[in-house]
Design a protein around this motif. Sequence first.
Motif, PDB file in Angstrom:
ATOM      1  N   THR A 236       1.126   5.940  -6.731  1.00 49.33           N
ATOM      2  CA  THR A 236       0.665   7.203  -6.155  1.00 49.33           C
ATOM      3  C   THR A 236       1.156   8.342  -7.052  1.00 49.33           C
TER       4      THR A 236
ATOM      5  N   SER B 250       1.455   5.437  -0.356  1.00 52.07           N
ATOM      6  CA  SER B 250       0.779   6.681  -0.009  1.00 52.07           C
ATOM      7  C   SER B 250       1.778   7.826  -0.012  1.00 52.07           C
ATOM      8  N   GLY B 251       1.250   9.054   0.031  1.00 51.23           N
ATOM      9  CA  GLY B 251       2.104  10.214   0.200  1.00 51.23           C
ATOM     10  C   GLY B 251       2.244  11.111  -1.016  1.00 51.23           C
TER      11      GLY B 251
ATOM     12  N   LEU C 109       7.063   9.712   0.278  1.00 54.99           N
ATOM     13  CA  LEU C 109       6.238   8.565  -0.070  1.00 54.99           C
ATOM     14  C   LEU C 109       6.494   7.427   0.910  1.00 54.99           C
ATOM     15  N   SER C 110       5.450   6.663   1.184  1.00 56.24           N
ATOM     16  CA  SER C 110       5.558   5.477   2.034  1.00 56.24           C
ATOM     17  C   SER C 110       4.923   4.304   1.319  1.00 56.24           C
ATOM     18  N   CYS C 111       5.433   3.121   1.614  1.00 52.42           N
ATOM     19  CA  CYS C 111       4.858   1.905   1.044  1.00 52.42           C
ATOM     20  C   CYS C 111       4.991   0.797   2.079  1.00 52.42           C
TER      21      CYS C 111
ATOM     22  N   GLN D 246       0.849  -1.187   0.000  1.00 49.95           N
ATOM     23  CA  GLN D 246       0.000   0.000   0.000  1.00 49.95           C
ATOM     24  C   GLN D 246       0.887   1.240   0.000  1.00 49.95           C
TER      25      GLN D 246
END
Length: 121
Positions: free
Chosen positions: A115, A6-7, A19-21, A4
């Motif tokens: 993203t 995001s960011g 960004l994060s995953c 998942q």
Amino acid sequence: VQLQASGGGLVQPGGSLRLSCAASGSIFSINAMGWYRQAPGKQRELVAVITSGGSTNYVDSVKDRFTISRDNAKNTVYLQMNSLKPEDTAVYYCKADVVYTLGIRFRQDYWGQGTQVTVSS
């Protein structure tokens, strides 16, 4: 196993994003984790990669601006992006080389959903 990401978002030139995953599921271990990006009309390219031991590698265009890191306890990879430029605009994808268990161990690459990062004034 799921990844998942995001960011992403809209940022002005010179700005920053992180960004994060996060990977979840029946994970035994994760080898390399990386970030890729794909701009409209272009092929997907590797942006940065980090091994389980913390060794990193970057595409030349982002060196000294982007930093990849990971938290092995959280099965999460990050991409700190500074001094963003319009040419950084793309959909960013994370990828992980995952060893997972379903009674026995399997190894497979997994991708996050992407993203959008847009750099524009």
